[in-house]
Scaffold this active site. Structure first.
Site, PDB file in Angstrom:
ATOM      1  N   LYS A 126       9.565  29.932  42.577  1.00  0.00           N
ATOM      2  CA  LYS A 126      10.137  31.051  41.814  1.00  0.00           C
ATOM      3  C   LYS A 126      10.141  32.277  42.707  1.00  0.00           C
ATOM      4  CE  LYS A 126       9.123  29.896  37.062  1.00  0.00           C
ATOM      5  NZ  LYS A 126       7.873  29.938  36.318  1.00  0.00           N
ATOM      6  N   HIS A 141       8.924  38.172  41.436  1.00  0.00           N
ATOM      7  CA  HIS A 141       9.625  39.183  40.659  1.00  0.00           C
ATOM      8  C   HIS A 141       8.680  40.274  40.186  1.00  0.00           C
ATOM      9  CE1 HIS A 141       8.445  37.924  36.598  1.00  0.00           C
ATOM     10  NE2 HIS A 141       8.325  36.744  37.158  1.00  0.00           N
ATOM     11  N   HIS A 197       5.090  40.311  38.805  1.00  0.00           N
ATOM     12  CA  HIS A 197       3.893  40.092  39.612  1.00  0.00           C
ATOM     13  C   HIS A 197       3.491  41.322  40.433  1.00  0.00           C
ATOM     14  CE1 HIS A 197       4.375  35.751  38.712  1.00  0.00           C
ATOM     15  NE2 HIS A 197       3.063  35.787  38.790  1.00  0.00           N
TER      16      HIS A 197
HETATM   17  N1  ARG Z   1       0.406  31.815  38.096  1.00  0.00           N
HETATM   18  C1  ARG Z   1       0.063  32.458  36.879  1.00  0.00           C
HETATM   19  C2  ARG Z   1       1.233  33.271  36.355  1.00  0.00           C
HETATM   20  O1  ARG Z   1       2.097  33.634  37.107  1.00  0.00           O
HETATM   21  C3  ARG Z   1      -1.104  33.388  37.032  1.00  0.00           C
HETATM   22  C4  ARG Z   1      -2.393  32.748  37.439  1.00  0.00           C
HETATM   23  C5  ARG Z   1      -3.553  33.629  37.212  1.00  0.00           C
HETATM   24  N2  ARG Z   1      -4.802  33.084  37.637  1.00  0.00           N
HETATM   25  C6  ARG Z   1      -5.465  32.126  37.045  1.00  0.00           C
HETATM   26  N3  ARG Z   1      -6.596  31.714  37.572  1.00  0.00           N
HETATM   27  N4  ARG Z   1      -5.038  31.563  35.929  1.00  0.00           N
HETATM   28  O2  ARG Z   1       1.307  33.530  35.176  1.00  0.00           O
END
Ligand code: ARG
Length: 572
Positions: free
Chosen positions: A133, A136, A139
């Protein structure tokens, strides 16, 4: 010890001595929170309302203030006066100026740094982007809040571990490989990068509507990844590399780094042990074919652990990740900088860990934050409202370049400054408010050189640098600190003096915006001072004091900007 703390302990002592038998009087710590700077400098440099002790002392606030003022033993506070139930403190301004400026200059750019974190480790999970992805705008906050917190803790002497918990596991990757095998080719994906992957994924869903059998094929490819099939793994890793290469450009622009990229896939083979432990502890129950941990006692939905087909989910991998991090880094704290939409997820995960008997879960913190949106229509791209971060940053740099071109066409190194200012504007806007607040981003606001913005603070820093360049050409005598006894200098000094405290408060509350606030206040106070006084005064000893104050302001602004992840150009 900073001035507010000093006054608080002097007052606590005075209260004890004046009323040795009174119970329920606040201690120095409670007093600290009550002390503020009066709006009118004629009412003192700091003030304490005495209403709070009226009950404990069974006495009116004016009487209390009067008694305290009369018995005041000054120390570094020259005198205390009673007025309308307030105790107003007047500093020995010359001493305050000397000691504050000298402390900042002696720290050589590291004013407020600490060692209280020595021997302690903090894990920070931030940015944590998803593979295949585009990076964006959603983040941006996690990336910049995480980056800032890491710098803050580093500055206080902690060992920090920055973790990019990549979203690199799930059936979508099977679908993507399936789509790639059917309709893609290597050149096209190499050239298109993450966008090409997104297109393949979109196509998969369109075609799957017509031909549902594709879903099974996608699942089969995911199974091949899980089983370690070489072809599937090769493609999967290639997709991952493409995404990370893309992200690396953004991270470089932002100056953000990580110590680990262990993402979800890293924990898959560690989830078996978690499931076994849950089963052994009798925490797993079956629900519609899936295995869950019941959390109804806690008023929460069950936490799904294994799907019907026996595969793990996001939460299972987070359980494994938390345990792994604890075993590997022995953290004193593990921070998850993730949007508030995942509040429930983290409450569930933390509760499950607690039920498993891991008492260290008390050290796991979900540092949540609000959403970023835009008021400018021009920013939404063709594919809906997704704003790609690299587009946004590039636009910011272009706009900053245009402003600089207009304001200072002869500036050396314009490209570099445009990058620093453009990025600074975006990062500042992101870290300007309490993190839980939603952010409405506007170009006009973010790039305004006069408002409360990144460019404004950077500009003030550059102004200090320019003053210092001019001063370097003179030979100035020892400073006359009386030259900093005026209200504007003192207002600036008070803010500078509090800076170490602000850093600690920001760390304790996981709130970088407190530092944004502090550098903005300092920049504003410097500009007040600058407009009211000639730094390079005719009296060289006064000039020397003002130059020293300018240097202190410059050092603290620079450090503050660094703590929130913003660069400080020396010329603008
Ligand atoms: N990749 C996830 C997202 O974009 C966030 C991960 C955050 N960290 C975790 N340990 N769950 O929503």
């Amino acid at each position: 010890m900073d001035m507010i703390t000093t006054i608080a302990s002097l007052t606590a002592e005075a209260l004890r001595q004046t009323w040795p038998d009174a119970a329920g009087l606040p201690d120095a710590d409670a007093l600290r929170g009550l002390i503020s700077v009066p709006p009118d400098p004629a009412m003192g440099d700091y003030a304490l309302p005495c209403f709070r002790f009226a009950k404990a002392l069974r006495m009116g606030p004016p009487m209390i203030a009067k008694a305290l003022a009369e018995g005041w033993q000054h120390g570094s506070v020259a005198r205390a006066e009673a007025l309308n139930g307030y105790l107003n403190f007047f500093l020995n301004r010359t001493d305050f100026a000397r000691s504050t400026v000298q402390a900042v200059l002696a720290a050589d750019g590291n004013f407020g740094a600490g060692t209280e974190g020595a021997g302690k480790t903090i894990c920070l999970d931030y940015s944590s982007i998803n593979i295949a992805k585009r990076f964006h705008i959603g983040h941006l906050s996690t990336t910049m809040i995480g980056n800032s917190l890491k710098r803050i803790y580093d500055y206080l002497g902690y060992k920090t571990v920055g973790i990019n918990h990549l979203g690199d596991w799930g059936t979508q990757f099977g679908k993507m490989i399936c789509a790639y095998k059917k309709w893609g080719n290597r050149e096209q994906v190499e050239a298109g990068g993450v966008d090409a992957l997104t297109e393949l994924y979109v196509r998969f869903h369109e075609e799957a509507k017509k031909d549902p059998a594709l879903e099974d094929e996608g699942r089969a490819w995911f199974k091949r990844i899980e089983d370690g099939d070489p072809e599937a793994l090769e493609i999967f890793h290639w997709f991952k590399d493409l995404t990370l290469k893309d992200a690396a450009r953004v991270y470089e622009l932002l100056g953000v780094e990580f110590d680990s990229y262990a993402g979800e896939s890293f924990y898959v083979d560690k989830t078996g042990a978690v499931v076994d432990a849950l089963r052994e502890k009798g925490l797993l129950t079956q629900s519609e074919g899936a295995w869950v941990v019941d959390l109804s006692e806690d008023g929460m939905n069950p936490c799904l652990i294994l799907k019907k087909d026996g595969t793990t989910i996001y939460a299972t991998r987070d359980l494994a990740a938390a345990i792994y991090r604890h075993d590997t880094y022995h953290f004193d704290k593990c921070l998850y900088v993730v949007a508030y939409q995942q509040d429930t997820h983290f409450r569930q995960v933390f509760r499950v860990l607690e039920k498993m008997g891991y008492d260290w879960v008390k050290d796991c913190v979900h540092v949540s934050f609000g959403m970023v949106s835009f008021d400018g229509q021009a920013l939404s791209t063709r594919n809906g409202n997704v704003v790609h971060l690299d587009d946004l940053l590039r636009e910011a740099i272009d706009k900053a370049r245009a402003i600089i071109e207009e304001k200072s066409p002869n500036l050396p190194g314009k490209d570099e400054v445009a990058r620093q200012v453009g990025i600074g504007a975006v990062v500042y806007a992101d870290l300007a408010n309490n993190r839980i607040k939603d952010i409405n981003f506007s170009w006009e606001r973010a790039l305004n050189f006069d408002g409360e913005t990144g460019p404004y603070v950077q500009y003030t820093h550059a102004r200090c640098c320019s003053v210092l360049r001019k001063a370097a050409e003179l030979s100035l005598p020892e400073p006359d600190w009386n030259g900093l006894a005026d209200d504007e200098s003192q207002a600036l000094l008070r803010l500078i003096e509090r800076f170490p405290d602000v850093i600690r408060e920001a760390a304790a509350k996981y709130e970088p915006s407190m530092i944004t606030r502090a550098v903005t206040d300092i920049a504003q106070a410097y500009n007040h001072f600058y407009y009211e006084h000639r730094v390079l005064d005719d009296d060289p000893a006064v000039a020397a004091a003002r130059v020293a104050l300018t240097q202190a302001a410059r050092d603290v602004i620079r450090r503050g900007l660094w703590l929130i992840g913003i660069e400080a150009p020396e010329r603008m």
